[in-house]
Design a protein around this motif. Structure first.
Motif, PDB file in Angstrom:
ATOM      1  N   HIS A 153       1.062  -1.117  -0.201  1.00 46.34           N
ATOM      2  CA  HIS A 153       0.035  -0.007   0.039  1.00 46.34           C
ATOM      3  C   HIS A 153       0.851   1.289   0.142  1.00 46.34           C
ATOM      4  O   HIS A 153       0.434   2.124  -0.890  1.00 46.34           O
ATOM      5  CB  HIS A 153      -0.962  -0.062   1.150  1.00 46.34           C
ATOM      6  N   LYS A 154       1.779   1.546   0.921  1.00 43.93           N
ATOM      7  CA  LYS A 154       2.517   2.679   1.119  1.00 43.93           C
ATOM      8  C   LYS A 154       4.020   2.389   1.071  1.00 43.93           C
ATOM      9  O   LYS A 154       4.249   1.033   1.359  1.00 43.93           O
ATOM     10  CB  LYS A 154       1.885   3.407   2.480  1.00 43.93           C
ATOM     11  N   PRO A 155       4.958   3.123   1.089  1.00 43.92           N
ATOM     12  CA  PRO A 155       6.173   2.845   1.220  1.00 43.92           C
ATOM     13  C   PRO A 155       6.774   2.093   2.226  1.00 43.92           C
ATOM     14  O   PRO A 155       7.635   1.589   2.386  1.00 43.92           O
ATOM     15  CB  PRO A 155       6.973   4.207   1.178  1.00 43.92           C
ATOM     16  N   VAL A 156       6.170   2.588   3.480  1.00 42.40           N
ATOM     17  CA  VAL A 156       6.339   1.742   4.577  1.00 42.40           C
ATOM     18  C   VAL A 156       5.982   0.272   4.618  1.00 42.40           C
ATOM     19  O   VAL A 156       6.556  -0.400   5.458  1.00 42.40           O
ATOM     20  CB  VAL A 156       5.563   2.183   5.762  1.00 42.40           C
ATOM     21  N   ASP A 157       5.301  -0.257   3.498  1.00 44.96           N
ATOM     22  CA  ASP A 157       5.161  -1.714   3.479  1.00 44.96           C
ATOM     23  C   ASP A 157       5.890  -2.283   2.153  1.00 44.96           C
ATOM     24  O   ASP A 157       5.643  -3.509   2.135  1.00 44.96           O
ATOM     25  CB  ASP A 157       3.553  -1.667   3.139  1.00 44.96           C
ATOM     26  N   LEU A 158       6.965  -1.464   1.995  1.00 40.99           N
ATOM     27  CA  LEU A 158       7.935  -2.269   0.942  1.00 40.99           C
ATOM     28  C   LEU A 158       9.303  -1.896   1.291  1.00 40.99           C
ATOM     29  O   LEU A 158       9.774  -0.526   1.215  1.00 40.99           O
ATOM     30  CB  LEU A 158       7.417  -1.868  -0.405  1.00 40.99           C
ATOM     31  N   SER A 159      10.247  -2.820   1.251  1.00 36.19           N
ATOM     32  CA  SER A 159      11.476  -2.414   1.483  1.00 36.19           C
ATOM     33  C   SER A 159      12.199  -1.820   0.195  1.00 36.19           C
ATOM     34  O   SER A 159      11.703  -2.346  -0.910  1.00 36.19           O
ATOM     35  CB  SER A 159      12.608  -3.589   2.199  1.00 36.19           C
ATOM     36  N   ASN A 160      13.091  -0.942   0.251  1.00 35.64           N
ATOM     37  CA  ASN A 160      13.706  -0.551  -0.980  1.00 35.64           C
ATOM     38  C   ASN A 160      12.464  -0.053  -2.045  1.00 35.64           C
ATOM     39  O   ASN A 160      12.291  -0.280  -3.418  1.00 35.64           O
ATOM     40  CB  ASN A 160      14.360  -1.407  -1.782  1.00 35.64           C
ATOM     41  N   TRP A 161      11.696   0.780  -1.442  1.00 30.89           N
ATOM     42  CA  TRP A 161      10.303   1.075  -2.341  1.00 30.89           C
ATOM     43  C   TRP A 161      10.723   1.987  -3.346  1.00 30.89           C
ATOM     44  O   TRP A 161      10.052   1.900  -4.383  1.00 30.89           O
ATOM     45  CB  TRP A 161       9.438   1.686  -1.359  1.00 30.89           C
ATOM     46  N   TYR A 162      11.794   2.945  -3.258  1.00 32.91           N
ATOM     47  CA  TYR A 162      11.917   3.828  -4.349  1.00 32.91           C
ATOM     48  C   TYR A 162      12.320   3.109  -5.626  1.00 32.91           C
ATOM     49  O   TYR A 162      12.200   3.433  -6.606  1.00 32.91           O
ATOM     50  CB  TYR A 162      13.192   4.718  -3.842  1.00 32.91           C
ATOM     51  N   ALA A 163      13.146   1.913  -5.517  1.00 23.27           N
ATOM     52  CA  ALA A 163      13.731   1.330  -6.534  1.00 23.27           C
ATOM     53  C   ALA A 163      12.458   0.391  -7.304  1.00 23.27           C
ATOM     54  O   ALA A 163      12.654  -0.202  -8.443  1.00 23.27           O
ATOM     55  CB  ALA A 163      14.888   0.422  -6.302  1.00 23.27           C
ATOM     56  N   ASN A 164      11.345   0.233  -6.660  1.00 19.28           N
ATOM     57  CA  ASN A 164      10.525  -0.525  -6.928  1.00 19.28           C
ATOM     58  C   ASN A 164       9.251  -0.063  -7.435  1.00 19.28           C
ATOM     59  O   ASN A 164       8.177  -0.841  -7.801  1.00 19.28           O
ATOM     60  CB  ASN A 164      10.088  -1.634  -5.765  1.00 19.28           C
ATOM     61  N   GLN A 165       9.263   1.410  -7.797  1.00 16.80           N
ATOM     62  CA  GLN A 165       7.923   1.965  -8.211  1.00 16.80           C
ATOM     63  C   GLN A 165       7.204   1.421  -9.474  1.00 16.80           C
ATOM     64  O   GLN A 165       6.166   1.989  -9.788  1.00 16.80           O
ATOM     65  CB  GLN A 165       8.226   3.565  -8.330  1.00 16.80           C
ATOM     66  N   SER A 166       8.178   0.745 -10.536  1.00 13.07           N
ATOM     67  CA  SER A 166       7.851   0.569 -11.616  1.00 13.07           C
ATOM     68  C   SER A 166       7.669  -1.103 -11.505  1.00 13.07           C
ATOM     69  O   SER A 166       7.527  -1.603 -12.759  1.00 13.07           O
ATOM     70  CB  SER A 166       8.704   0.889 -12.719  1.00 13.07           C
ATOM     71  N   VAL A 167       7.629  -1.718 -10.582  1.00 10.60           N
ATOM     72  CA  VAL A 167       7.269  -3.039 -10.570  1.00 10.60           C
ATOM     73  C   VAL A 167       5.996  -3.551  -9.855  1.00 10.60           C
ATOM     74  O   VAL A 167       5.369  -2.695  -9.027  1.00 10.60           O
ATOM     75  CB  VAL A 167       8.447  -3.733  -9.517  1.00 10.60           C
ATOM     76  N   SER A 168       5.452  -4.330 -10.549  1.00 14.43           N
ATOM     77  CA  SER A 168       4.072  -5.012  -9.921  1.00 14.43           C
ATOM     78  C   SER A 168       4.038  -5.446  -8.881  1.00 14.43           C
ATOM     79  O   SER A 168       4.997  -5.828  -8.068  1.00 14.43           O
ATOM     80  CB  SER A 168       3.918  -6.323 -10.802  1.00 14.43           C
ATOM     81  N   GLY A 169       3.104  -4.931  -7.958  1.00 14.80           N
ATOM     82  CA  GLY A 169       2.854  -4.766  -6.605  1.00 14.80           C
ATOM     83  C   GLY A 169       2.861  -3.299  -5.843  1.00 14.80           C
ATOM     84  O   GLY A 169       2.665  -3.144  -5.007  1.00 14.80           O
ATOM     85  N   PHE A 170       3.716  -2.623  -6.711  1.00  8.74           N
ATOM     86  CA  PHE A 170       3.806  -0.959  -6.184  1.00  8.74           C
ATOM     87  C   PHE A 170       3.914  -0.137  -7.263  1.00  8.74           C
ATOM     88  O   PHE A 170       4.238   0.950  -7.285  1.00  8.74           O
ATOM     89  CB  PHE A 170       5.376  -0.907  -5.569  1.00  8.74           C
ATOM     90  N   LEU A 171       3.037  -0.300  -8.420  1.00  7.38           N
ATOM     91  CA  LEU A 171       2.663   0.530  -9.302  1.00  7.38           C
ATOM     92  C   LEU A 171       1.749   1.508  -8.904  1.00  7.38           C
ATOM     93  O   LEU A 171       0.784   1.251  -8.002  1.00  7.38           O
ATOM     94  CB  LEU A 171       1.982  -0.256 -10.695  1.00  7.38           C
ATOM     95  N   PRO A 172       1.766   2.966  -9.632  1.00  4.61           N
ATOM     96  CA  PRO A 172       0.974   3.832  -9.130  1.00  4.61           C
ATOM     97  C   PRO A 172      -0.561   3.455  -9.231  1.00  4.61           C
ATOM     98  O   PRO A 172      -1.333   3.872  -8.425  1.00  4.61           O
ATOM     99  CB  PRO A 172       1.351   4.967 -10.005  1.00  4.61           C
ATOM    100  N   GLN A 173      -0.851   2.893 -10.277  1.00  6.60           N
ATOM    101  CA  GLN A 173      -2.446   2.531 -10.285  1.00  6.60           C
ATOM    102  C   GLN A 173      -2.668   1.473  -9.311  1.00  6.60           C
ATOM    103  O   GLN A 173      -3.996   1.505  -8.843  1.00  6.60           O
ATOM    104  CB  GLN A 173      -2.685   1.890 -11.588  1.00  6.60           C
TER     105      GLN A 173
END
Length: 256
Positions: A153-173
């Motif tokens: 859901h949010k950056p706190v819910d994913l390690s290394n979130w900044y590098a994963n913004q284009s990965v399924s599971g953390f996509l903007p949509q």
């Protein structure tokens, strides 16, 4: 009421690793399992049927694929399977137990990591499931939707979130979809209602390095209707044993 949700990644494998031995010690009222990778007829052995629990299954049509189950101490008033669309029902992704005061569903949203086609199917599923969530808001009862959403859901819910913004599971949509469910529609992320700590992950990409370093994502949720917001008492993720790449999410509710 204690509700546990767990993605088994194969119920036989998780059982071999001691999941049911652990489960019976948790004093849970409802246990929601996903990704069984087995059919009900293959699970007749008593090791899949711990004493004191009623077990209900919804199989995937294809062998060795998905499937969900729900274990309950109290015999439900009714069991509902499927949501009426192929992406759910063909793959065995939804089962719901109705009790006097609340309905509890074991469910999963398909992952989209493997291919662009999988991501398209995932987003189609999300749209259809959103329609079901909207229908529940018109019903005069409370719901808990427990399972794997495959979205952090949010950056706190994913390690290394900044590098994963284009990965399924953390996509903007995908994150926008979660915001609509939790903000616009008023559903509650029960885990975050009771547990604000950082690095609370329920999935790790491998058993060894990522698990030991706790580099993962919170992909498993219990989403409730708004009336249960103040009924969430405690929430935790169990990491002392590894039953699969996912970990059980345990939430206690003040529901009689």
């Amino acid at each position: 009421m204690r509700v546990i949700t767990f993605n088994t990644q194969g119920i036989e494998q998780a059982t071999d690793r001691g999941f049911f031995d652990w489960m019976v010690r948790q004093d849970a009222d409802v246990v929601c399992l996903q990704n069984l990778r087995a059919k009900e007829y293959q699970l007749d052995d008593e090791r899949y049927h711990p004493k004191g629990y009623h077990a209900f299954f919804f199989d995937a049509f294809e062998d060795g694929y998905s499937g969900v189950a729900i274990y309950t101490r109290e015999l439900p008033k009714a069991i509902m399977t499927g949501l009426g669309f192929e992406l759910c029902d063909f793959h065995g992704r939804f089962i719901q137990a109705d009790f006097d005061k609340v309905s509890v569903a074991s469910m999963s949203i398909p992952p989209g990591l493997k291919s662009p086609e999988d991501q398209v199917r995932k987003e189609e599923y999300m749209e259809l499931f959103m329609g079901h969530l909207k229908k529940t808001l018109r019903k005069r009862r409370d719901f808990i939707f427990a399972g794997t959403f495959h979205i952090a859901h949010k950056p706190v819910d994913l390690s290394n979130w900044y590098a994963n913004q284009s990965v399924s599971g953390f996509l903007p949509q995908e994150r926008k979809w979660m915001e609509e469910v939790l903000d616009d529609m008023g559903f509650v992320d029960a885990f975050r209602r009771a547990n604000k700590a950082e690095r609370q992950y329920s999935w790790w990409p491998d058993y060894n390095r990522a698990w030991s370093l706790n580099e993962g994502a919170r992909l498993d949720y219990q989403i409730t209707t708004a009336n249960l917001r103040n009924n969430v008492k405690a929430a935790r993720i169990y990491r002392d044993e590894q039953f699969s790449q996912h970990a059980p999410v345990i939430i206690d509710y003040n529901i009689g």
